[in-house]
Design a protein around this motif. Structure first.
Motif, PDB file in Angstrom:
ATOM      1  N   TYR A   4      32.764  85.716 148.752  1.00 36.96           N
ATOM      2  CA  TYR A   4      33.044  86.733 147.746  1.00 36.96           C
ATOM      3  C   TYR A   4      31.814  87.591 147.494  1.00 36.96           C
ATOM      4  CZ  TYR A   4      36.782  83.384 146.751  1.00 36.96           C
ATOM      5  OH  TYR A   4      37.847  82.527 146.851  1.00 36.96           O
ATOM      6  N   LEU A   5      32.080  88.797 147.019  1.00 41.71           N
ATOM      7  CA  LEU A   5      31.004  89.653 146.527  1.00 41.71           C
ATOM      8  C   LEU A   5      31.474  90.237 145.197  1.00 41.71           C
ATOM      9  CD1 LEU A   5      28.168  90.804 147.200  1.00 41.71           C
ATOM     10  CD2 LEU A   5      29.350  92.866 148.006  1.00 41.71           C
ATOM     11  N   GLN A   6      30.923  89.718 144.121  1.00 48.10           N
ATOM     12  CA  GLN A   6      31.213  90.251 142.791  1.00 48.10           C
ATOM     13  C   GLN A   6      30.264  91.403 142.527  1.00 48.10           C
ATOM     14  OE1 GLN A   6      33.603  89.350 140.429  1.00 48.10           O
ATOM     15  NE2 GLN A   6      32.874  91.176 139.354  1.00 48.10           N
ATOM     16  N   MET A   7      30.823  92.574 142.257  1.00 48.16           N
ATOM     17  CA  MET A   7      30.019  93.776 142.072  1.00 48.16           C
ATOM     18  C   MET A   7      30.219  94.290 140.647  1.00 48.16           C
ATOM     19  SD  MET A   7      30.679  95.669 145.734  1.00 48.16           S
ATOM     20  CE  MET A   7      32.377  96.059 145.350  1.00 48.16           C
ATOM     21  N   ASN A   8      29.168  94.287 139.878  1.00 50.46           N
ATOM     22  CA  ASN A   8      29.197  94.768 138.497  1.00 50.46           C
ATOM     23  C   ASN A   8      28.307  95.995 138.356  1.00 50.46           C
ATOM     24  OD1 ASN A   8      30.813  92.516 137.822  1.00 50.46           O
ATOM     25  ND2 ASN A   8      29.007  91.282 137.359  1.00 50.46           N
ATOM     26  N   SER A   9      28.497  96.715 137.267  1.00 48.17           N
ATOM     27  CA  SER A   9      27.683  97.897 136.973  1.00 48.17           C
ATOM     28  C   SER A   9      27.615  98.823 138.181  1.00 48.17           C
ATOM     29  CB  SER A   9      26.269  97.478 136.541  1.00 48.17           C
ATOM     30  OG  SER A   9      26.316  96.629 135.417  1.00 48.17           O
ATOM     31  N   LEU A  10      28.763  99.104 138.738  1.00 48.22           N
ATOM     32  CA  LEU A  10      28.813  99.903 139.963  1.00 48.22           C
ATOM     33  C   LEU A  10      28.331 101.328 139.716  1.00 48.22           C
ATOM     34  CD1 LEU A  10      32.092  98.458 141.418  1.00 48.22           C
ATOM     35  CD2 LEU A  10      29.919  98.586 142.642  1.00 48.22           C
TER      36      LEU A  10
END
Length: 123
Positions: free
Chosen positions: A80-86
């Protein structure tokens, strides 16, 4: 042989979040280091994050450190790759990759690649 299929991409506003998944075939998934890379139009493919086969070590590009998290579930053959504050500059096609003898940021050292999933971040 490992086959990789990414999912979870899409369109999101700046500041939002997405979680990418990469499902792997093959019984030896747990022995592979996994990486995420991305490629924006007109640019070279760049390293995003990597995780060792055990999941105990991770490595990030400076541009995503503190915002993105890579993880894996070996029982589900998925990374998985959790991406926040894109940010708009995160817009790219995201690829997962597998390596049976390398853990790091060099794309040439990964043996298998998925087809990619598009992530678009609007401002």
């Amino acid at each position: 042989q490992v086959q990789l299929v990414e999912s979870g991409g899409g369109l999101v506003q700046a500041g939002g979040s997405l979680r990418l998944s990469c499902a792997a075939s093959g019984r030896t998934f747990s022995s592979y280091a996994m990486g995420w890379f991305r490629q924006a139009p007109g640019k070279e493919r760049e390293f995003v994050a990597a995780i060792r086969w055990s999941g105990t070590r991770t490595y990030y590009a400076d541009s995503v450190k503190g915002r993105f998290t890579i993880s894996r579930d070996n029982a589900k053959n998925t990374v998985y790759l959790q991406m926040n504050s894109l940010k708009p500059e995160d817009t790219a096609v995201y690829y997962c990759a597998a390596s049976n003898n390398y853990y790091g940021s060099n794309p040439a050292s990964y043996n298998y690649w998925g087809q990619g999933t598009q992530v678009t971040v609007s401002s």
